[in-house]
Design an enzyme around this catalytic site. Structure first.
Site, short mmCIF file in Angstrom:
data_model
loop_
_atom_site.label_atom_id
_atom_site.label_comp_id
_atom_site.label_asym_id
_atom_site.label_seq_id
_atom_site.Cartn_x
_atom_site.Cartn_y
_atom_site.Cartn_z
N VAL A 243 43.66 32.22 43.51
CA VAL A 243 43.86 32.42 41.85
C VAL A 243 42.87 32.52 41.40
O VAL A 243 42.00 33.90 41.10
CB VAL A 243 42.51 31.05 41.91
N SER A 244 43.10 33.02 40.06
CA SER A 244 42.36 33.32 38.94
C SER A 244 42.21 35.07 39.16
O SER A 244 43.37 35.81 39.02
CB SER A 244 40.64 33.40 38.51
N ASN A 245 40.82 35.61 39.00
CA ASN A 245 40.56 37.36 38.93
C ASN A 245 41.65 37.72 40.73
O ASN A 245 41.93 38.42 41.07
CB ASN A 245 38.93 37.65 39.47
#
Length: 581
Positions: A243-245
């Site tokens: 998720v995300s980074n």
């Protein structure tokens, strides 16, 4: 993976009964409760730190609130007994290690050998992807390998000269291998942060961290299940997710996977940089500068977090005047200046939904915190040379820097997000006594992106090194992004990445989720979750679809835009997600 890539030993621990892999024995009810206490706040045990770190990682990613639907509409948290194998590893050329960890369930499925590999979201510690990767993989008998990708919560206290050992407890420099150990600096005080002060540009190595974690996972599977060894990419399915980074790291790994180690990828709201998009530092520094003024526009009067007692925060109003003085917006009054700031954001690719949702990140001062940490990382700063006058320290009741006490230091590894402020560590400096005190540091951070000085050139070169390469043409890939994401707008990240793949005649599954923003954990905040649906269910669904592709030979699902409905003031219902057709 060769032993030369390890720093120190591999630590094995057993987690059964009231201390399992997925929730450290807390279960869903315990994860929803307040953070577990330490028996001795100044000297918590390794087991206590692990339990609290898992609690913090779940609550940093998932919406576990009473209206959010976790455990009822989607997601489960069963007890999963097993073992963990943990080590510090170093990619070639790096100064600082990253933490890698394998969770090996007792009920490992020997008939469908599976290793899920995940990098932490944000800059969190090594458990920072457990709510996605662990929750999906462990109950189905897959092992999970994690990496903190060179960031994490192994803060080093310069006043006591202590850091974090492999078991999460604190140790003095030189007494044990540490998660992060900066070079000695005469008279240095305060706190050193691994993401900011590692001496590396860890983001440029995110993909290597993930691939190294995958190799570590396969090697540890040999230890965990010797009767089934050896485990290789040829006989074990390797799925990468995040998720995300963590999703950006997954896509970086896919682009570097020349050996065909990875069998498939699910990337959820990825922070990924490709030509045609805009890197996070550019977006965050622009947002920190312009959004406070733009959000004073009357169209945001009903936006969550955009008003205090019916009015914009005074510093946001002062920002408009400040931007006008610097020639960054036009207009003779605040209304015109806010409209000009909005126009500038739109010209840069922001849309109305992302701007509205970004009110939360603006109110919580996330843009400044992110830009300061990333600037230090990109410029390989020491604790004494963070650009724009920033530094990190604990503070007293008056806000003055003081040495951290033992209970504060002890909780950093379990509680910190990897980017201060938080867990008792403050972001200091870069402010003045004006009506808009943070503008001074923010202007400096923005100048590091669009300026002409040596530091700006060095920073942009570091950002360029983070660009993701395209993966091999036959790699099954599902990219999921919320259309209301106000932290990583999909136009700059997922949409740009998918566009680059399409231009290269590669067509991943691209799932767009209306009414979904970046932080599921924010949905438990009063008045905020009413407007959005969680993103995590689509991550689980994408992993299900990828599993069907890899195991059953089903076709990769098509790209689609889901028909979602904000949950309103009531509890989330399955129909609001639009997952069924």
């Amino acid at each position: 993976m060769t032993m030369s890539e390890f720093v120190g030993e591999v630590r094995e621990s057993v987690h059964r009964g009231h201390d399992d892999l997925l929730s450290a024995g807390l279960g869903l009810d315990g994860l929803r409760a307040k953070s577990p206490a330490f028996a001795d706040a100044a000297a918590p045990t390794a087991d206590e730190l692990r339990r609290r770190a898992i609690h913090a990682s779940w609550n940093g990613i998932a919406d576990l609130g009473p209206l959010g639907g976790y455990g009822r509409v989607y997601g489960v948290v069963p007890n999963v007994p097993g073992r963990e194998y943990q080590a510090f590893a170093r990619v070639p050329g790096a100064r600082s290690p990253h933490r890698v960890l394998l969770q090996a369930p007792d009920a490992f499925d020997a008939r469908a050998r599976c290793l899920v590999v995940a990098a932490s979201s944000g800059s969190r510690g090594v458990y920072g992807a457990i709510a996605l990767a662990g929750a999906w993989a462990l109950p189905r008998g897959c092992a999970v390998a994690y990496t903190d990708k060179g960031a994490g919560s192994g803060y080093f206290d310069l006043d006591s000269d202590t850091g974090v050992a492999l078991d999460g407890t604190r140790a003095a420099r030189g007494t044990a291998p540490l998660e992060f150990e900066p070079a000695r600096i005469a008279a240095a005080r305060g706190v050193a942060i691994k993401h900011a002060h590692s001496g590396d540009d860890p983001e440029a190595d995110w993909g290597r961290h993930v691939l190294q974690a995958a190799r570590f996972g396969l090697a540890m599977l040999d230890r965990a299940y010797p009767a089934q060894a050896p485990f290789t990419a040829a006989d074990t399915r390797v799925i990468v997710t995040g998720v995300s980074n963590g999703a950006g790291a997954a896509l970086q790994a896919a682009g570097l996977d020349a050996d065909g180690l990875v069998d498939g990828v699910v990337a959820l709201a990825p922070n990924v940089h490709v030509d045609g998009g805009r890197p996070l530092y550019d977006v965050a520094s622009e947002a920190a500068q312009l959004l406070p003024c733009a959000l004073t526009d009357a169209r945001f009067d009903a936006t969550p977090f955009a008003r205090t007692e019916g009015a914009p925060p005074p510093a946001w109003l002062a920002r408009c005047a400040h931007l006008r003085e610097r020639g960054l917006v036009d207009g003779s009054d605040r209304v015109a200046q806010a409209r000009s700031a909005l126009d500038r954001l739109r010209a840069g690719g922001w849309d109305e939904r992302a701007i509205e949702t970004a009110a939360s990140s603006t109110r919580f001062d996330l843009w400044r915190a992110i830009a300061a940490t990333y600037a230090a990382s990109y410029l390989r700063a020491t604790p004494a040379t963070i650009p724009c006058g920033f530094h990190y320290a604990t503070v007293d009741a008056r806000g003055a820097p003081v040495a951290a006490d033992a209970p504060t230091r002890a909780a950093w590894w379990s509680d910190a997000s990897g980017i201060p402020p938080g867990a008792g560590v403050s972001l200091l400096g870069g402010v003045d006594a004006s009506a808009d005190p943070t503008a001074l540091g923010i202007d400096c951070l923005r100048a590091l992106w669009n300026g002409d000085g040596a530091a700006a050139h060095a920073l942009r070169a570091s950002v360029s090194a983070t660009a993701a390469k395209l993966p091999r043409a036959d790699l099954p890939l599902i990219v999921v992004h919320g259309e209301d994401d106000g932290l990583l707008p999909d136009a700059f990240h997922a949409r740009a990445y998918v566009g680059a793949l399409d231009a290269a005649a590669r067509h991943p599954a691209y799932w767009r989720v209306p009414n979904a923003q970046h932080f599921d954990a924010f949905l438990a905040l009063p008045g905020f979750g009413d407007h959005y649906v969680p993103l995590l269910p689509y991550g689980y669904a994408a992993l299900d679809a990828l599993w069907a592709r890899l195991v059953d030979g089903a076709p990769l699902p098509p790209s689609r835009r889901f028909a979602t409905t904000p949950r309103g003031s009531g509890a989330l219902e399955r129909a609001a997600l639009g997952l069924e057709r």
